[in-house]
Design a protein around this motif. Structure first.
Motif, PDB file in Angstrom:
ATOM      1  N   UNK A 147       0.829  -1.203   0.000  1.00  5.39           N
ATOM      2  CA  UNK A 147       0.000   0.000   0.000  1.00  5.39           C
ATOM      3  C   UNK A 147       0.866   1.256   0.000  1.00  5.39           C
ATOM      4  N   UNK A 148       1.952   1.241   0.756  1.00  8.12           N
ATOM      5  CA  UNK A 148       2.851   2.390   0.758  1.00  8.12           C
ATOM      6  C   UNK A 148       3.442   2.626  -0.625  1.00  8.12           C
ATOM      7  N   UNK A 149       3.756   1.538  -1.332  1.00  5.20           N
ATOM      8  CA  UNK A 149       4.284   1.667  -2.684  1.00  5.20           C
ATOM      9  C   UNK A 149       3.222   2.249  -3.612  1.00  5.20           C
ATOM     10  N   UNK A 150       1.986   1.769  -3.490  1.00  5.81           N
ATOM     11  CA  UNK A 150       0.914   2.299  -4.345  1.00  5.81           C
ATOM     12  C   UNK A 150       0.690   3.778  -4.097  1.00  5.81           C
ATOM     13  N   UNK A 151       0.816   4.208  -2.847  1.00 10.13           N
ATOM     14  CA  UNK A 151       0.626   5.621  -2.529  1.00 10.13           C
ATOM     15  C   UNK A 151       1.803   6.481  -2.974  1.00 10.13           C
ATOM     16  N   UNK A 152       2.917   5.838  -3.286  1.00 10.15           N
ATOM     17  CA  UNK A 152       4.091   6.600  -3.692  1.00 10.15           C
ATOM     18  C   UNK A 152       4.833   7.238  -2.537  1.00 10.15           C
ATOM     19  N   UNK A 153       4.606   6.759  -1.308  1.00  8.33           N
ATOM     20  CA  UNK A 153       5.282   7.353  -0.153  1.00  8.33           C
ATOM     21  C   UNK A 153       6.658   6.755   0.086  1.00  8.33           C
ATOM     22  N   UNK A 154       6.950   5.613  -0.558  1.00  8.78           N
ATOM     23  CA  UNK A 154       8.256   4.978  -0.414  1.00  8.78           C
ATOM     24  C   UNK A 154       8.642   4.362  -1.755  1.00  8.78           C
ATOM     25  N   UNK A 155       9.913   4.371  -2.047  1.00 14.43           N
ATOM     26  CA  UNK A 155      10.422   3.751  -3.270  1.00 14.43           C
ATOM     27  C   UNK A 155      11.109   2.441  -2.898  1.00 14.43           C
ATOM     28  N   UNK A 156      10.650   1.346  -3.492  1.00 15.39           N
ATOM     29  CA  UNK A 156      11.261   0.043  -3.265  1.00 15.39           C
ATOM     30  C   UNK A 156      12.098  -0.315  -4.480  1.00 15.39           C
ATOM     31  N   UNK A 157      13.349  -0.654  -4.240  1.00 16.97           N
ATOM     32  CA  UNK A 157      14.294  -0.959  -5.317  1.00 16.97           C
ATOM     33  C   UNK A 157      14.731  -2.418  -5.171  1.00 16.97           C
ATOM     34  N   UNK A 158      14.457  -3.254  -6.182  1.00 15.96           N
ATOM     35  CA  UNK A 158      13.622  -2.984  -7.329  1.00 15.96           C
ATOM     36  C   UNK A 158      12.158  -3.114  -6.951  1.00 15.96           C
ATOM     37  N   UNK A 159      11.277  -2.673  -7.854  1.00 12.54           N
ATOM     38  CA  UNK A 159       9.856  -2.721  -7.575  1.00 12.54           C
ATOM     39  C   UNK A 159       9.407  -4.107  -7.131  1.00 12.54           C
ATOM     40  N   UNK A 160       8.341  -4.155  -6.330  1.00 15.91           N
ATOM     41  CA  UNK A 160       7.906  -5.424  -5.746  1.00 15.91           C
ATOM     42  C   UNK A 160       7.573  -6.474  -6.801  1.00 15.91           C
ATOM     43  N   UNK A 161       7.173  -6.079  -7.989  1.00 16.77           N
ATOM     44  CA  UNK A 161       6.810  -7.065  -9.011  1.00 16.77           C
ATOM     45  C   UNK A 161       7.925  -7.424  -9.957  1.00 16.77           C
ATOM     46  N   UNK A 162       9.153  -6.991  -9.673  1.00 11.45           N
ATOM     47  CA  UNK A 162      10.251  -7.189 -10.622  1.00 11.45           C
ATOM     48  C   UNK A 162      10.631  -8.652 -10.788  1.00 11.45           C
ATOM     49  N   UNK A 163      10.220  -9.517  -9.865  1.00  7.60           N
ATOM     50  CA  UNK A 163      10.589 -10.924  -9.958  1.00  7.60           C
ATOM     51  C   UNK A 163      10.073 -11.615 -11.194  1.00  7.60           C
ATOM     52  N   UNK A 164       9.028 -11.082 -11.823  1.00  7.34           N
ATOM     53  CA  UNK A 164       8.491 -11.713 -13.021  1.00  7.34           C
ATOM     54  C   UNK A 164       9.501 -11.689 -14.161  1.00  7.34           C
ATOM     55  N   UNK A 165      10.460 -10.770 -14.110  1.00 12.11           N
ATOM     56  CA  UNK A 165      11.468 -10.675 -15.173  1.00 12.11           C
ATOM     57  C   UNK A 165      12.457 -11.835 -15.128  1.00 12.11           C
ATOM     58  N   UNK A 166      12.500 -12.571 -14.036  1.00 12.97           N
ATOM     59  CA  UNK A 166      13.401 -13.718 -13.934  1.00 12.97           C
ATOM     60  C   UNK A 166      12.785 -14.978 -14.522  1.00 12.97           C
ATOM     61  N   UNK A 167      11.656 -14.843 -15.173  1.00  9.98           N
ATOM     62  CA  UNK A 167      10.904 -15.942 -15.763  1.00  9.98           C
ATOM     63  C   UNK A 167      11.606 -16.433 -17.036  1.00  9.98           C
ATOM     64  N   UNK A 168      12.146 -17.657 -17.058  1.00 14.08           N
ATOM     65  CA  UNK A 168      12.793 -18.144 -18.278  1.00 14.08           C
ATOM     66  C   UNK A 168      11.820 -18.363 -19.428  1.00 14.08           C
ATOM     67  N   UNK A 169      10.519 -18.437 -19.111  1.00 11.54           N
ATOM     68  CA  UNK A 169       9.536 -18.580 -20.173  1.00 11.54           C
ATOM     69  C   UNK A 169       9.437 -17.358 -21.066  1.00 11.54           C
ATOM     70  N   UNK A 170       9.986 -16.220 -20.609  1.00 11.27           N
ATOM     71  CA  UNK A 170       9.955 -15.003 -21.418  1.00 11.27           C
ATOM     72  C   UNK A 170      11.118 -14.927 -22.402  1.00 11.27           C
ATOM     73  N   UNK A 171      12.154 -15.751 -22.209  1.00 14.82           N
ATOM     74  CA  UNK A 171      13.349 -15.651 -23.044  1.00 14.82           C
ATOM     75  C   UNK A 171      13.067 -15.856 -24.536  1.00 14.82           C
ATOM     76  N   UNK A 172      12.203 -16.812 -24.945  1.00 16.52           N
ATOM     77  CA  UNK A 172      11.958 -16.965 -26.388  1.00 16.52           C
ATOM     78  C   UNK A 172      11.304 -15.750 -27.035  1.00 16.52           C
ATOM     79  N   UNK A 173      10.719 -14.869 -26.228  1.00 14.44           N
ATOM     80  CA  UNK A 173       9.969 -13.745 -26.775  1.00 14.44           C
ATOM     81  C   UNK A 173      10.712 -12.413 -26.622  1.00 14.44           C
ATOM     82  N   UNK A 174      11.954 -12.461 -26.152  1.00 13.65           N
ATOM     83  CA  UNK A 174      12.697 -11.236 -25.896  1.00 13.65           C
ATOM     84  C   UNK A 174      12.914 -10.420 -27.170  1.00 13.65           C
ATOM     85  N   UNK A 175      13.268 -11.073 -28.245  1.00 16.87           N
ATOM     86  CA  UNK A 175      13.540 -10.340 -29.487  1.00 16.87           C
ATOM     87  C   UNK A 175      12.286  -9.615 -29.971  1.00 16.87           C
ATOM     88  N   UNK A 176      11.146 -10.299 -29.927  1.00 18.24           N
ATOM     89  CA  UNK A 176       9.899  -9.667 -30.391  1.00 18.24           C
ATOM     90  C   UNK A 176       9.500  -8.521 -29.467  1.00 18.24           C
TER      91      UNK A 176
END
Length: 818
Positions: A311-340
């Protein structure tokens, strides 16, 4: 032959398999050194295997002295390993890789913005929704069309490997909480010390400017452009896999290292508990996985994060580095689609390709994966399941049941690099972890990184990464200056948890010291009795062993003294032993590593080497030698803490030491002086007590060597000029308490201390030494009373100073009344 010449001859031999040869990082196909290594040939080629063995020993010692550890999953912390051979690249070789890394970080940021915002990648079909929504790193609580942060990804890491043609490919992206940069910096620091000539000759990029840029970026990322923002590093604690890395980064950047219990949510913002008040937190560099960062909206019951952080992140009162949802980028299922995705989001081709990956959710890719299960590396998209135990048919059934959750990857024939192993210098596969920072308005990769090698059947090891400058006057990291910072002094910050760890740091260091002195004294008595078995030494030795048993339960009989001494020094599971105290002391120090000098860890290097010697050599005299070396290490901590700032943390170390010294002294006196055993035995015991209390020289100088119980008690209990006495400890406690922010002069710890001080001041030494039969009941009552008072006082200190902030509010349900 030197090590590199032997290595060159080894790797240029024709392969017996007839398959493709690995790319070698040092030796070119013609047998000569590659361009980057030719620049270092003058020093590098002269190194023999013997030189490398010596250098390897120096590396182990330096890493141990710096307290560098790594904790594999479900294992105890172990030493960090560093190979003497660096991974070297010249400027021309690094330049295209740097461009590809910068582009990839920009692409990952754009993907993150899109997935948690407009989701055009999903709606257009460029990225299948099942790849994203099946991954545990995608946080639905963070997905909203109104997401306004254009740069949620400030730090990215990538694991790379070279193929047989020498081309770099991305093995995995790291965006959740990228680790390793602290280890990379430590590797550089150690290698520069053990290979000084080679290091100076190389002319490589220093890493320090990148850390300065990281600090600037974190401060500048604070919401609301606050003049002096508070930045913290959120750690899961000392048992984390990369606890050293987290503490190194916090210490190097000058930011507090905090745990979830140190932070609290109030009025839509995150606050840090600081000695009776709350301080606003603006930026959190998190090392806690997102799922554990918020027990309210993410993983229920988590103690690692902050309830309400989302909730604090949604309100913009605190900056979390990296963003709380950044873990989705570690998904190897996205690698075949990186070029596109790169073509759609950045309108440019992807410069740094990924390892060939097949997402089984696509029918054609699934068919290929099922047909090549033996040749592919198959895993789930979030590594949630262990597949190693499955047979081929079982694995195929899993893939068919949930194809969208699986990928198959072509194994990369990784490049090789010379690595020092048990049997000499051999080629081993090497991977490279790189780090990229959003600095100013662009992404800037660290010129260097962290390389890893793992020989068959051996512990994994790391390598320093050297990128040579094109010209000597090129700026390090390509950074001419850092972002402008305010010159405002940062407010002091010390959370109650840190004070508690400092307190126990003091207590365990004193406990270890006092037991070591007692062991040394008892061992000397045992050696003397062995040489003169018909003297009164046996009775006095029995008294000392009784004192030891009172402080640390005995594990061996009276005829196994050396075994008992070894157990005291080596057994961490024996309550009250030196080994247990040092282990607990190390844990406390790890928890506040960002507060302590790097010299602290050299003390543990002393104790570890002493313990290793005692384990190796079974001579009786080794007990005293190792105990003396351990004592030297523990005493060096006093010199380290003497140079600390006189802040509340230092006060708590002093408080813990004084309390423990008083307790240990009272237990020692109670076990040795409350019973009369005869003139000869008492004299030997009293002299041993003075030696164990480090007061023998003072007593001898003051009383001309004449030992009486009254003079012993005077020196150890009431003499305020003796720093080892109970009275001196009470005076020290008064000084430390008075300087603590939570003290008012009338708090319970101060009142308890006043009562104890009055009792010590009024004590009648003649009455204490009075004898009834063979006992001294007055002395026994006095000492037991002091033990109770000191224990009660220690608890009161904790209640006042270790919980000196508002407690978290519970999120319960309101009751409705009629």
């Amino acid at each position: 032959m030197t090590a590199l010449r032997d290595y060159s001859a080894q790797v240029t031999q024709p392969t017996l398999t007839g398959g493709p040869a690995r790319y070698d990082e040092v030796v070119a196909p013609d047998g000569g050194l590659r361009t980057s290594w030719r620049m270092l040939a003058g020093s590098a080629v002269q190194l023999t295997e013997g030189d490398l063995r010596r250098i390897g020993g120096d590396i182990e010692r330096f890493l141990a002295n710096d307290g560098v550890t790594y904790t594999p999953a479900d294992q105890e912390p172990g030493p960090w390993r560093l190979d003497p051979f660096p991974l070297v690249m010249d400027a021309a070789e690094w330049a295209p890789l740097e461009i590809g890394l910068a582009q990839r970080a920009e692409l990952l940021n754009a993907i993150l913005v899109d997935l948690y915002g407009r989701q055009t990648l999903l709606s257009s079909g460029v990225l299948p929704p099942a790849v994203v929504f099946a991954h545990e790193g995608f946080l639905r609580v963070s997905a909203r069309a109104s997401a306004h942060d254009p740069h949620p990804l400030l730090i990215a890491a990538a694991d790379l490997g070279r193929n047989a043609a020498g081309e770099w490919q991305v093995l995995a992206d790291r965006a959740q909480a990228p680790s390793g940069i602290g280890y990379a910096m430590e590797n550089r620091r150690v290698i520069s010390r053990v290979l000084p000539e080679l290091y100076r000759q190389a002319g490589l990029h220093r890493m320090a400017p990148f850390f300065q840029a990281l600090r600037s970026t974190l401060i500048d990322s604070a919401p609301g452009h606050r003049a002096n923002p508070r930045v913290v590093v959120l750690s899961p604690g000392t048992h984390s896999e990369t606890a050293y890395d987290q503490a190194f980064v916090a210490s190097s950047l000058g930011f507090p290292l905090v745990e979830g219990s140190d932070l609290v949510m109030r009025d839509g913002a995150v606050w840090m508990r600081v000695l009776g008040r709350l301080e606003r937190v603006d930026v959190i560099l998190r090392r806690v996985d997102a799922a554990w960062s918020d027990s309210l909206e993410l993983r229920k019951g988590s103690q690692l994060g902050v309830a309400g952080l989302s909730e604090a992140v949604r309100r913009g009162s605190v900056r979390v580095v990296n963003g709380l949802g950044a873990g989705v980028l570690e998904n190897p299922g996205m690698l075949p689609f990186m070029a596109a995705m790169c073509e759609q989001l950045l309108d440019e081709p992807l410069r740094l390709p990924s390892v060939q990956t097949y997402w089984a959710g696509d029918p054609r890719s699934r068919a290929y994966v099922l047909d090549h299960l033996d040749g592919l590396v198959v895993r789930t998209i979030d590594n949630a399941d262990d597949l190693a135990h499955l047979t081929r048919d079982q694995l195929a059934d899993h893939v068919r049941a949930q194809p969208h959750r699986f990928v198959g990857q072509e194994p990369l024939l990784l490049s090789q690099s010379p690595t020092l192993g048990a049997h000499g210098v051999d080629p081993q596969a090497v991977t490279l972890r790189t780090f990229t920072l959003r600095y100013g308005s662009a992404y800037r990769p660290l010129v260097g990184g962290l390389a890893s090698v793992q020989a068959d059947g051996a512990e994994p090891s790391s390598k320093d990464v050297w990128v040579l400058k094109d010209r000597p006057d090129d700026p390090d990291q390509g950074l001419l200056d850092a972002l402008p910072l305010t010159n405002v002094r940062a407010p002091a910050a010390m959370v109650p948890r840190v004070l508690e760890d400092m307190f126990w740091f003091g207590r365990y260091s004193e406990r270890a010291e006092d037991m070591l002195r007692l062991v040394l004294t008892a061992h000397a008595g045992a050696e003397d009795f062995r040489s003169r078995p018909h003297t009164a030494g046996g009775a006095s030795l029995a008294v000392l062993m009784t004192a030891i048993a009172r402080l640390s339960a005995s594990r061996h009989g009276p005829d196994q003294l050396d075994d008992d001494f070894r157990s005291l020094l080596l057994d961490p599971h024996r309550p009250g032993s030196v080994a247990q105290s040092i282990s607990a002391l190390r844990d406390a120090a790890q928890s506040v590593r960002d507060q302590l000098s790097p010299d602290t860890w050299q003390a543990f290097g002393w104790t570890d080497r002493a313990a290793a010697n005692l384990t190796t050599y079974h001579y009786s005299h080794q007990v005293a030698e190792s105990a003396g070396q351990m004592l030297t290490g523990i005493l060096s901590l006093q010199g380290v803490t003497a140079n600390m700032m006189r802040d509340p943390g230092w006060r708590m170390i002093g408080t813990g030491r004084a309390i423990e010294r008083g307790l240990q002294l009272c237990h020692l006196l109670s076990a040795t002086t409350t019973v009369r055993r005869g003139i000869d035995v008492d004299r030997d015991v009293h002299q041993a007590v003075l030696a164990a209390a480090e007061s023998a020289v003072t007593h001898r100088r003051r009383y001309r060597g004449y030992v009486r119980l009254a003079s012993v008690l005077e020196l150890l209990l009431t003499d305020a000029e003796n720093p080892r006495s109970l009275a001196s400890g009470i005076a020290e406690l008064r000084e430390h308490l008075a300087a603590m922010p939570g003290s008012t002069g009338s708090t319970r710890p101060e009142r308890l201390l006043d009562d104890l001080a009055d009792e010590v001041e009024r004590v009648d030494l003649a009455a204490l030494t009075a004898i009834e039969g063979q006992n001294r009941p007055n002395l026994e009552r006095f000492l037991n009373g002091c033990i109770v008072r000191l224990t009660t006082f220690a608890d009161a200190v904790g209640e006042l100073h270790f919980a000196a902030a508002p407690v978290p509010r519970s999120f319960g349900f309101a009751t409705v009344t009629e």
